[in-house]
Design a protein around this motif. Structure first.
Motif, PDB file in Angstrom:
ATOM      1  N   LYS A 161       5.768  48.676  20.705  1.00  0.00           N
ATOM      2  CA  LYS A 161       6.122  49.348  19.457  1.00  0.00           C
ATOM      3  C   LYS A 161       7.325  50.277  19.660  1.00  0.00           C
ATOM      4  O   LYS A 161       8.236  50.319  18.838  1.00  0.00           O
ATOM      5  N   HIS A 162       7.319  50.999  20.789  1.00  0.00           N
ATOM      6  CA  HIS A 162       8.423  51.950  20.978  1.00  0.00           C
ATOM      7  C   HIS A 162       9.747  51.217  21.203  1.00  0.00           C
ATOM      8  O   HIS A 162      10.810  51.737  20.882  1.00  0.00           O
ATOM      9  N   LEU A 196      23.426  49.493  22.687  1.00  0.00           N
ATOM     10  CA  LEU A 196      22.747  50.797  22.658  1.00  0.00           C
ATOM     11  C   LEU A 196      21.324  50.664  23.189  1.00  0.00           C
ATOM     12  O   LEU A 196      20.854  51.470  23.987  1.00  0.00           O
ATOM     13  N   VAL A 197      20.623  49.614  22.734  1.00  0.00           N
ATOM     14  CA  VAL A 197      19.249  49.370  23.188  1.00  0.00           C
ATOM     15  C   VAL A 197      19.219  49.059  24.687  1.00  0.00           C
ATOM     16  O   VAL A 197      18.311  49.466  25.405  1.00  0.00           O
ATOM     17  N   GLN A 198      20.236  48.363  25.120  1.00  0.00           N
ATOM     18  CA  GLN A 198      20.367  48.043  26.543  1.00  0.00           C
ATOM     19  C   GLN A 198      20.505  49.320  27.384  1.00  0.00           C
ATOM     20  O   GLN A 198      20.161  49.339  28.566  1.00  0.00           O
ATOM     21  N   LEU A 256      16.886  42.022  14.314  1.00  0.00           N
ATOM     22  CA  LEU A 256      16.077  42.874  15.184  1.00  0.00           C
ATOM     23  C   LEU A 256      15.886  42.237  16.566  1.00  0.00           C
ATOM     24  O   LEU A 256      16.053  42.898  17.592  1.00  0.00           O
ATOM     25  N   ASN A 257      15.549  40.959  16.582  1.00  0.00           N
ATOM     26  CA  ASN A 257      15.333  40.297  17.881  1.00  0.00           C
ATOM     27  C   ASN A 257      16.627  40.178  18.682  1.00  0.00           C
ATOM     28  O   ASN A 257      16.606  40.247  19.911  1.00  0.00           O
ATOM     29  N   ASN A 258      17.727  40.007  17.993  1.00  0.00           N
ATOM     30  CA  ASN A 258      19.014  40.005  18.694  1.00  0.00           C
ATOM     31  C   ASN A 258      19.266  41.343  19.373  1.00  0.00           C
ATOM     32  O   ASN A 258      19.772  41.397  20.487  1.00  0.00           O
ATOM     33  N   VAL A 259      18.899  42.415  18.682  1.00  0.00           N
ATOM     34  CA  VAL A 259      19.118  43.745  19.241  1.00  0.00           C
ATOM     35  C   VAL A 259      18.141  43.989  20.401  1.00  0.00           C
ATOM     36  O   VAL A 259      18.507  44.539  21.438  1.00  0.00           O
ATOM     37  N   LEU A 260      16.906  43.522  20.221  1.00  0.00           N
ATOM     38  CA  LEU A 260      15.910  43.657  21.299  1.00  0.00           C
ATOM     39  C   LEU A 260      16.326  42.885  22.549  1.00  0.00           C
ATOM     40  O   LEU A 260      15.907  43.230  23.662  1.00  0.00           O
ATOM     41  N   ALA A 261      17.149  41.859  22.375  1.00  0.00           N
ATOM     42  CA  ALA A 261      17.618  41.084  23.526  1.00  0.00           C
ATOM     43  C   ALA A 261      18.362  41.974  24.523  1.00  0.00           C
ATOM     44  O   ALA A 261      18.471  41.641  25.700  1.00  0.00           O
ATOM     45  N   GLY A 262      18.848  43.125  24.045  1.00  0.00           N
ATOM     46  CA  GLY A 262      19.489  44.089  24.942  1.00  0.00           C
ATOM     47  C   GLY A 262      18.564  44.593  26.028  1.00  0.00           C
ATOM     48  O   GLY A 262      19.010  45.081  27.066  1.00  0.00           O
ATOM     49  N   GLN A 277      10.951  50.385  17.805  1.00  0.00           N
ATOM     50  CA  GLN A 277      11.473  51.604  17.170  1.00  0.00           C
ATOM     51  C   GLN A 277      12.873  51.924  17.686  1.00  0.00           C
ATOM     52  O   GLN A 277      13.767  52.314  16.926  1.00  0.00           O
ATOM     53  N   LEU A 278      13.036  51.726  18.996  1.00  0.00           N
ATOM     54  CA  LEU A 278      14.345  51.956  19.608  1.00  0.00           C
ATOM     55  C   LEU A 278      15.405  51.056  18.967  1.00  0.00           C
ATOM     56  O   LEU A 278      16.517  51.493  18.632  1.00  0.00           O
ATOM     57  N   ALA A 279      15.016  49.803  18.761  1.00  0.00           N
ATOM     58  CA  ALA A 279      15.955  48.845  18.164  1.00  0.00           C
ATOM     59  C   ALA A 279      16.253  49.210  16.711  1.00  0.00           C
ATOM     60  O   ALA A 279      17.401  49.124  16.260  1.00  0.00           O
ATOM     61  N   MET A 280      15.219  49.652  15.982  1.00  0.00           N
ATOM     62  CA  MET A 280      15.442  50.049  14.581  1.00  0.00           C
ATOM     63  C   MET A 280      16.354  51.276  14.506  1.00  0.00           C
ATOM     64  O   MET A 280      17.215  51.359  13.633  1.00  0.00           O
ATOM     65  N   GLN A 281      16.157  52.214  15.437  1.00  0.00           N
ATOM     66  CA  GLN A 281      17.036  53.398  15.452  1.00  0.00           C
ATOM     67  C   GLN A 281      18.488  52.990  15.698  1.00  0.00           C
ATOM     68  O   GLN A 281      19.411  53.522  15.077  1.00  0.00           O
ATOM     69  N   ALA A 282      18.669  52.040  16.612  1.00  0.00           N
ATOM     70  CA  ALA A 282      20.029  51.574  16.913  1.00  0.00           C
ATOM     71  C   ALA A 282      20.641  50.913  15.680  1.00  0.00           C
ATOM     72  O   ALA A 282      21.815  51.123  15.360  1.00  0.00           O
ATOM     73  N   LEU A 283      19.820  50.124  14.958  1.00  0.00           N
ATOM     74  CA  LEU A 283      20.319  49.471  13.743  1.00  0.00           C
ATOM     75  C   LEU A 283      20.664  50.499  12.670  1.00  0.00           C
ATOM     76  O   LEU A 283      21.622  50.331  11.919  1.00  0.00           O
ATOM     77  N   GLN A 284      19.872  51.577  12.612  1.00  0.00           N
ATOM     78  CA  GLN A 284      20.185  52.647  11.667  1.00  0.00           C
ATOM     79  C   GLN A 284      21.531  53.282  11.997  1.00  0.00           C
ATOM     80  O   GLN A 284      22.349  53.544  11.115  1.00  0.00           O
ATOM     81  N   ARG A 285      21.759  53.489  13.271  1.00  0.00           N
ATOM     82  CA  ARG A 285      23.014  54.145  13.670  1.00  0.00           C
ATOM     83  C   ARG A 285      24.238  53.320  13.295  1.00  0.00           C
ATOM     84  O   ARG A 285      25.296  53.878  13.049  1.00  0.00           O
TER      85      ARG A 285
END
Ligand code: ADP
Ligand code: ADP
Length: 245
Positions: A128-129, A168-170, A105-111, A132-140
């Motif tokens: 929080k949002h 995607l998060v970026q 998750l933190n790796n994805v948030l690094a975007g 959520q954005l990062a979790m959505q990207a991980l779901q995809r």
């Protein structure tokens, strides 16, 4: 409009290796283009120039690279506004480039780091949002269940999918993928290419992906650019690729 425009790009590394030789090409917005060529043909050097990570030859004053209308570099100088342009460009590497000890998750948030106030980024204070954005990207990309695991515990294919989620998060509009499947087994490779293809179609993200095997170019990309010894030697429909580059 074009997503990537390159004119007159030459690069000579120290020691006189001519890695790129007067390369000109453009990639339209929403295209997914394969970059094919033998090892050492200049694919990686080309991608790093587009990302603004490497500077073209200074004496090539006519050289210019634009991404989404913004100048990345011109005449052998990186643009002063490169940091704004960099947030538009997602780069994916063969070796995933995740921080192994951090959670997925933190790796994805690094975007998001290029967009946050420096201090909030440094302290890892995410809203929080943003989580959520990062979790959505991980779901995809199919690895939401692994969000809390350390990145180093994932398989190679899963790590590459996390790297895609990071772009995607970026909010990248252009993804440059440098041999993203070269270290993966065929099943993981297909999955990663399928995800790149899906975000290209669904989000309209432009994708330039360097590949070793012509088969993947034919299967996933309508257009292929082939390089040999720093020059573009083919640029057209992947179906017309006959030679093994
Ligand atoms: P590819 O990605 O197609 O394998 P590269 O862009 O990595 O090709 O390499 C193109 C040429 O430039 C090769 O001859 C390579 O040895 C050389 N090269 C790449 N990076 C460097 C570097 N940092 N310093 C010197 N030469 C380099
Ligand atoms: P997912 O189903 O999560 O999208 P995969 O298809 O890559 O991911 O993997 C299927 C299952 O195998 C998942 O539960 C995943 O956690 C597990 N898995 C895959 N690779 C590894 C690995 N290298 N080590 C441990 N578990 C793995």
């Amino acid at each position: 409009m074009s997503a990537i425009v390159i004119s007159g790009l030459s690069k000579t590394y120290l020691g006189n290796t001519r890695a790129l030789d007067r390369v000109s090409l453009s990639v339209g917005q929403g295209e997914m283009v394969a970059l094919i060529g033998a090892s050492g043909s200049g694919k990686s050097t080309l991608i790093r120039h587009i990302a603004g990570l490497v500077c073209a030859d200074k004496n090539a004053s006519s050289c210019k690279i634009c991404v989404d209308g913004a100048v990345v570099q011109e005449g052998g100088r990186i643009s002063r506004n490169i940091s704004a342009t960099r947030t538009e460009i997602g780069v994916i590497f063969q070796q995933f480039n995740l921080v192994p000890r951090l959670s997925v998750l933190n790796n994805v948030l690094a975007g998001l780091l290029g967009k946050l106030p420096v201090l909030r980024g440094m302290l890892g204070l995410f809203h929080k949002h943003e989580n959520q954005l990062a979790m959505q990207a991980l779901q995809r990309v199919g690895i939401a269940h692994a969000a809390r695991q350390r990145a180093s515990t994932l398989s190679g294919g899963q790590q590459q999918r996390a790297a895609i989620a990071r772009t995607l998060v970026q909010g990248a509009k252009v993804i440059l993928a440098d041999e993203p499947i070269a270290s993966l087994d065929p099943a993981s490779a297909k999955r990663v290419m399928g995800i790149l293809s899906r975000i290209n179609v669904e989000d309209g993200i432009t994708v330039l992906v360097s590949l070793h095997q012509v088969e993947y170019a034919r299967r996933y990309c309508k257009r292929t650019i082939a390089m040999r010894a720093g020059q573009v030697v083919f640029d057209g429909p992947s179906s017309e690729l006959t030679t093994q580059f």
